[in-house]
Design a protein around this motif. Structure first.
Motif, PDB file in Angstrom:
ATOM      1  N   TRP A   1       5.795 -33.526 -28.886  1.00  0.00           N
ATOM      2  CA  TRP A   1       6.135 -34.947 -28.937  1.00  0.00           C
ATOM      3  C   TRP A   1       5.367 -35.573 -30.098  1.00  0.00           C
ATOM      4  CZ3 TRP A   1       8.732 -37.786 -24.750  1.00  0.00           C
ATOM      5  CH2 TRP A   1       9.209 -36.957 -23.727  1.00  0.00           C
ATOM      6  N   ILE A   2       5.870 -36.711 -30.586  1.00  0.00           N
ATOM      7  CA  ILE A   2       5.139 -37.484 -31.598  1.00  0.00           C
ATOM      8  C   ILE A   2       4.977 -38.911 -31.080  1.00  0.00           C
ATOM      9  CG2 ILE A   2       5.154 -38.400 -33.952  1.00  0.00           C
ATOM     10  CD1 ILE A   2       6.654 -35.975 -34.865  1.00  0.00           C
ATOM     11  N   SER A   3       3.743 -39.417 -31.167  1.00  0.00           N
ATOM     12  CA  SER A   3       3.470 -40.814 -30.829  1.00  0.00           C
ATOM     13  C   SER A   3       2.791 -41.470 -32.020  1.00  0.00           C
ATOM     14  CB  SER A   3       2.501 -40.912 -29.646  1.00  0.00           C
ATOM     15  OG  SER A   3       3.060 -40.391 -28.477  1.00  0.00           O
ATOM     16  N   ASP A   4       2.677 -42.810 -31.977  1.00  0.00           N
ATOM     17  CA  ASP A   4       1.801 -43.434 -32.963  1.00  0.00           C
ATOM     18  C   ASP A   4       0.348 -43.188 -32.515  1.00  0.00           C
ATOM     19  OD1 ASP A   4       1.000 -45.371 -31.098  1.00  0.00           O
ATOM     20  OD2 ASP A   4       2.534 -46.774 -31.728  1.00  0.00           O
ATOM     21  N   SER A   5      -0.609 -43.637 -33.302  1.00  0.00           N
ATOM     22  CA  SER A   5      -1.984 -43.225 -33.045  1.00  0.00           C
ATOM     23  C   SER A   5      -2.592 -43.926 -31.832  1.00  0.00           C
ATOM     24  CB  SER A   5      -2.850 -43.462 -34.278  1.00  0.00           C
ATOM     25  OG  SER A   5      -2.843 -44.834 -34.584  1.00  0.00           O
ATOM     26  N   ASN A   6      -1.841 -44.842 -31.180  1.00  0.00           N
ATOM     27  CA  ASN A   6      -2.299 -45.422 -29.920  1.00  0.00           C
ATOM     28  C   ASN A   6      -1.589 -44.820 -28.728  1.00  0.00           C
ATOM     29  OD1 ASN A   6      -3.904 -47.332 -31.328  1.00  0.00           O
ATOM     30  ND2 ASN A   6      -2.033 -48.475 -31.757  1.00  0.00           N
ATOM     31  N   GLY A   7      -0.686 -43.867 -28.977  1.00  0.00           N
ATOM     32  CA  GLY A   7       0.059 -43.257 -27.888  1.00  0.00           C
ATOM     33  C   GLY A   7       1.376 -43.961 -27.590  1.00  0.00           C
ATOM     34  N   GLY A   8       1.766 -44.929 -28.418  1.00  0.00           N
ATOM     35  CA  GLY A   8       3.042 -45.624 -28.222  1.00  0.00           C
ATOM     36  C   GLY A   8       4.159 -45.014 -29.061  1.00  0.00           C
ATOM     37  N   SER A   9       5.336 -45.612 -28.986  1.00  0.00           N
ATOM     38  CA  SER A   9       6.519 -45.173 -29.762  1.00  0.00           C
ATOM     39  C   SER A   9       6.749 -43.672 -29.643  1.00  0.00           C
ATOM     40  CB  SER A   9       6.368 -45.516 -31.245  1.00  0.00           C
ATOM     41  OG  SER A   9       6.007 -46.836 -31.408  1.00  0.00           O
ATOM     42  N   THR A  10       6.676 -43.177 -28.415  1.00  0.00           N
ATOM     43  CA  THR A  10       6.708 -41.728 -28.226  1.00  0.00           C
ATOM     44  C   THR A  10       8.124 -41.179 -28.319  1.00  0.00           C
ATOM     45  OG1 THR A  10       4.827 -41.974 -26.783  1.00  0.00           O
ATOM     46  CG2 THR A  10       6.000 -39.909 -26.656  1.00  0.00           C
ATOM     47  N   ARG A  11       8.255 -40.061 -29.022  1.00  0.00           N
ATOM     48  CA  ARG A  11       9.554 -39.389 -29.081  1.00  0.00           C
ATOM     49  C   ARG A  11       9.370 -37.885 -28.975  1.00  0.00           C
ATOM     50  NH1 ARG A  11       7.331 -41.746 -33.480  1.00  0.00           N
ATOM     51  NH2 ARG A  11       7.413 -40.608 -35.446  1.00  0.00           N
ATOM     52  N   ARG A  12      10.394 -37.266 -28.402  1.00  0.00           N
ATOM     53  CA  ARG A  12      10.324 -35.829 -28.159  1.00  0.00           C
ATOM     54  C   ARG A  12      10.974 -35.080 -29.313  1.00  0.00           C
ATOM     55  NH1 ARG A  12      12.537 -33.166 -22.611  1.00  0.00           N
ATOM     56  NH2 ARG A  12      13.161 -31.153 -23.436  1.00  0.00           N
ATOM     57  N   ILE A  13      10.328 -33.980 -29.752  1.00  0.00           N
ATOM     58  CA  ILE A  13      10.822 -33.263 -30.923  1.00  0.00           C
ATOM     59  C   ILE A  13      11.489 -31.945 -30.539  1.00  0.00           C
ATOM     60  CG2 ILE A  13      10.198 -32.381 -33.195  1.00  0.00           C
ATOM     61  CD1 ILE A  13       9.735 -35.379 -32.771  1.00  0.00           C
ATOM     62  N   THR A  14      10.885 -31.187 -29.635  1.00  0.00           N
ATOM     63  CA  THR A  14      11.469 -29.899 -29.272  1.00  0.00           C
ATOM     64  C   THR A  14      12.107 -29.995 -27.897  1.00  0.00           C
ATOM     65  OG1 THR A  14       9.432 -29.122 -28.245  1.00  0.00           O
ATOM     66  CG2 THR A  14       9.757 -28.581 -30.565  1.00  0.00           C
ATOM     67  N   SER A  15      13.002 -29.069 -27.613  1.00  0.00           N
ATOM     68  CA  SER A  15      13.664 -29.038 -26.325  1.00  0.00           C
ATOM     69  C   SER A  15      14.103 -27.608 -26.061  1.00  0.00           C
ATOM     70  CB  SER A  15      14.874 -29.973 -26.351  1.00  0.00           C
ATOM     71  OG  SER A  15      15.498 -29.987 -25.113  1.00  0.00           O
ATOM     72  N   PHE A  16      13.189 -26.842 -25.534  1.00  0.00           N
ATOM     73  CA  PHE A  16      13.507 -25.439 -25.279  1.00  0.00           C
ATOM     74  C   PHE A  16      12.556 -24.955 -24.203  1.00  0.00           C
ATOM     75  CE2 PHE A  16      14.745 -21.173 -26.012  1.00  0.00           C
ATOM     76  CZ  PHE A  16      15.911 -21.216 -26.774  1.00  0.00           C
ATOM     77  N   ARG A  17      13.074 -24.225 -23.214  1.00  0.00           N
ATOM     78  CA  ARG A  17      12.236 -23.773 -22.106  1.00  0.00           C
ATOM     79  C   ARG A  17      11.138 -22.843 -22.628  1.00  0.00           C
ATOM     80  NH1 ARG A  17      12.573 -19.430 -18.353  1.00  0.00           N
ATOM     81  NH2 ARG A  17      11.537 -19.931 -16.386  1.00  0.00           N
ATOM     82  N   GLY A  18       9.924 -23.048 -22.123  1.00  0.00           N
ATOM     83  CA  GLY A  18       8.794 -22.223 -22.528  1.00  0.00           C
ATOM     84  C   GLY A  18       7.739 -23.074 -23.200  1.00  0.00           C
ATOM     85  N   PRO A  19       6.531 -22.529 -23.330  1.00  0.00           N
ATOM     86  CA  PRO A  19       5.443 -23.314 -23.909  1.00  0.00           C
ATOM     87  C   PRO A  19       5.692 -23.654 -25.388  1.00  0.00           C
ATOM     88  CG  PRO A  19       4.605 -21.360 -22.776  1.00  0.00           C
ATOM     89  CD  PRO A  19       6.082 -21.200 -22.874  1.00  0.00           C
TER      90      PRO A  19
END
Lengths: 253, 456
Positions: free
Chosen positions: B290-308
């Motif tokens: 995931w990527i957030s701004d440096s306060n933990g806001g505006s969060t968005r998910r980048i990957t989507s695949f089962r597994g670590p």
């Protein structure tokens, strides 16, 4: 040009309004008056049906306090109140019910039967509930029935033995609905710390998913990955590593 | 790694890089040939022979001798560590101790046995509560106009000041003689210090000096990552609800907010503009990047695949790509993608790959790799460098025990990493080496892990 169009539109609206008023007035005239044919001979007057009301004051009491019932009836010959018996047709009575009661009054007369009800709520002091432990079963019983599951190396799929112990765990948890569970994900100390924390999360989640599939509500299950940060066994051999590759169930207190 | 023949350093670096590239292309017809690409330590600039004189004491203050010893040792070590110098052994130096340009007989230093091309010298004294230091760099091959550099420093009289002055003077010398790349003597290394079952975040100078604690949280804190401007430190810390991303301000000297979320949250990584943080979060039940701004806001998910999916790192040159570790095909492998999750590219062909760090010039990844992973398999977990464009790699550590968490220095010439000779987690210590695997040395004793080198 715009002004002219507006003028035309306004006169049209006025005309339409006039037509509408005329139509409404016309209808009114037609509907007024009574049709004489609808009036037939009046039927014989029946005996008046009884009426009954019953009230209680106060409506809610603590256990041991009393309440005054007050009832009034008309056209009734016999009046009974369930639990009290026959009473006069109008009256009051002080009662002291042991628990919440519906006082049901039945008034019978020549014109039929009428019923009236009032409910008196009795607040019974609640005994302190048994400590949660009783509901949650003992720690020992929990661990006997909800056993940790173990994983193959670098795998987060439940093995057949793990599936069996998850079924047993699910049965125990279904029988003890008060129990909430923390599922800890653990890895052996080979491999890299960050990756193992993610892998531990997948392991704990595999156990969680299996319990949910067996009917345990997700709200009772909490997952924490410890990766290789907390070890059950610190020797460098396979039996020890196997001890550390686990999904651990514990009571969420 | 073979080195090209030594040539004078004053010629343009670009030319040598180009020549090296030609050699590299010509020498690697077979795609599986893994030797031959050039990391920055071996990019064609030869090592300059430099003599480092002990500085001349200029005051009788009793503190002078102690501080001057710290200064001389630090300056010598900084230049030796830089990886671009051939340092003249102190036993070969002339007997004199010049403190000023008028006092140096340059020919003595240019002649055998010193045979120096460059000489660093100067004076060092304590007056009252101040250190006064004059540093010079002279070109021993240019007797008529020898002065390359002259610097004057005045600092509070402490042992740490003496060390910092040496670092700054060393960085000036390195900057002049390295073809323009910044020195790293003032850079810092952040790491995890083990104490019993707890792990706190610590900081030290790049040479292992000045080790001190940053956090006192009394839990397990991991994966320290310093922001590009050195103002904030992101890390991951175990709380009641599992691991969360935490943030420490080095300006305010206290914890600052980073929004908590469900699941296990790990391995933060700063974008090069310091605005975003990529990290692994399992808030959906599966660890994803995931990527957030440096306060933990505006969060968005980048990957989507089962597994670590874990251990992201931005391309520090462009900020437009992320390298990370994914277990989507069972054993963890190294991948690269764009920051919107597109163009996923697998970099490693097997084994167990973890802990990537992206070189400052954007061309290389260093990571830990166990190429024959499994019970009873030969070999171990070592540090590798891969050239991204070609996926060719070289192995930097061999048979030294378990290695993990490599992190590039700001100049791209060094790699700091954690090493445990017997493989035990409690015996992890922090080491540095040049990016070609030479000059390995210890920075800490046992009980230190997960080093992260500052961006400047």
């Amino acid at each position: 040009m715009n002004v002219m169009q507006a003028g035309i539109r306004k006169s049209l609206v006025i005309a339409a309004a006039l037509v509408a008023v005329g139509a409404v007035t016309g209808c009114h005239k037609k509907a007024s008056g009574i049709d004489p044919n609808a009036l037939g001979p009046a039927p014989a007057a029946p005996a008046a049906a009884p009426t009954a009301t019953i009230t209680a004051d106060p409506l809610a009491i603590d256990l041991g306090q009393s309440v005054i019932l007050n009832w009034r009836t008309q056209n009734a010959t016999t009046v009974t109140i369930d639990g009290i018996g026959d009473v006069s047709i109008n009256g009051t009575q002080t009662v002291s019910p042991a628990n919440s009661t519906n006082f049901h009054l039945t008034a019978k007369g020549d014109g039929g039967t009428t019923e009236a009800n009032v409910r008196v709520t009795v607040r019974v002091p609640v005994a302190p509930t048994a400590p949660a432990d009783a509901d949650m079963g003992s720690e020992a019983a929990f661990h006997q029935n909800v056993q940790d599951v173990f994983f193959d190396y670098d795998s987060y799929d439940l093995r057949p033995d793990a599936t069996a112990s998850v079924s047993k765990a699910a049965a125990y948890l279904t029988a003890h609905p008060a129990i909430r569970v923390v599922i800890g994900g653990y890895c052996d100390d080979r491999g890299s710390a960050e990756y193992n924390l993610a892998l531990g999360e997948n392991r704990a989640n595999a156990a969680r998913t299996a319990l949910i599939a067996a009917g345990i509500p997700a709200s009772r299950l909490r997952v924490i990955s410890y990766g290789k940060e907390k070890q059950f066994c610190t020797e460098e051999n396979e039996s020890c590593w196997q001890q550390n590759r686990r999904g651990q169930f514990s009571l969420d207190k | 790694m073979h080195r090209p023949k030594r040539t004078p350093a004053s010629r343009p670096v670009l030319l040598y890089s180009f020549v090296a590239l030609l050699f590299f292309l010509a020498g690697n017809v077979v795609s599986h040939a893994q030797e031959g690409f050039k990391t920055e330590t071996s990019s064609g600039v030869s090592n300059i022979r430099i003599a480092v004189a002990d500085f001349k004491p200029t005051s009788d203050d009793p503190q002078t001798s102690g501080f001057k010893h710290t200064f001389d040792a630090t300056l010598f070590a900084d230049l030796a560590n830089a990886g671009i110098f051939d340092i003249v052994s102190k036993s070969l130096l002339p007997q004199s101790t010049p403190g000023a340009p008028a006092e140096i007989k340059l020919q003595q230093w240019a002649d055998a046995p010193a045979s120096a091309a460059m000489v660093a010298f100067g004076s060092f004294g304590v007056q009252g509560s101040r250190i006064t230091c004059n540093g010079f760099l002279f070109d021993a091959k240019n007797l008529q106009y020898p002065q390359v550099l002259a610097k004057q420093y005045s600092e509070e009289a402490t042992d740490d000041s003496a060390r910092q002055i040496a670092h700054r003077f060393a960085d000036e010398i390195i900057f002049r003689l390295s073809g323009g790349s910044q020195g790293i003597a003032e850079s810092k290394i952040f790491y995890v210090k083990l104490s019993g079952g707890e792990k706190e975040i610590w900081q030290m100078d790049y040479d292992g000096a000045n080790q001190h604690a940053i956090t006192h949280l009394g839990t397990v804190s991991l994966s320290p990552r310093i922001s590009p401007d050195n103002s904030r430190l992101a890390f991951s810390s175990l709380g009641r609800e599992g691991f969360q991303i935490r943030m420490f301000s080095l300006v305010l000297n206290r914890m600052v907010n980073f929004s908590e979320t469900g699941g296990t949250n790990l391995s933060p990584a700063w974008s090069p503009n310091g605005k975003d943080i990529a990290y692994s979060s399992s808030r959906t039940g599966d660890p994803e990047i995931w990527i957030s701004d440096s306060n933990g806001g505006s969060t968005r998910r980048i990957t989507s695949f089962r597994g670590p999916d874990v251990s992201p790192v931005f391309n520090p040159r462009t900020g437009s790509q992320i390298a990370w570790i994914s277990g989507r095909t069972n054993l963890p492998q190294l991948y690269v993608m764009d920051i919107d999750g597109a163009n996923v590219q697998r970099m490693t062909d097997g084994g167990y790959a973890t802990s990537p760090s992206w070189s400052p010039n954007g061309q290389f990844l260093t990571f830990a790799w166990d190429r024959k992973y499994g019970p009873g398999a030969p070999g171990g977990q070592d540090i590798y460098v891969m050239e991204i464009a070609t996926k060719r790699w070289i192995q930097l550590t061999h048979d030294g025990g378990r290695c993990d968490f490599p992190s590039w220095s700001p100049d791209g010439r060094h790699i700091v990493y954690a090493n445990s000779p017997d493989g035990k987690a409690t015996h992890m210590k922090i080491m540095t080496m040049l990016a070609d695997g030479t000059q390995k040395r210890e920075l800490t004793g046992a009980g230190a892990d997960m080093p992260n080198w500052s961006w400047k």
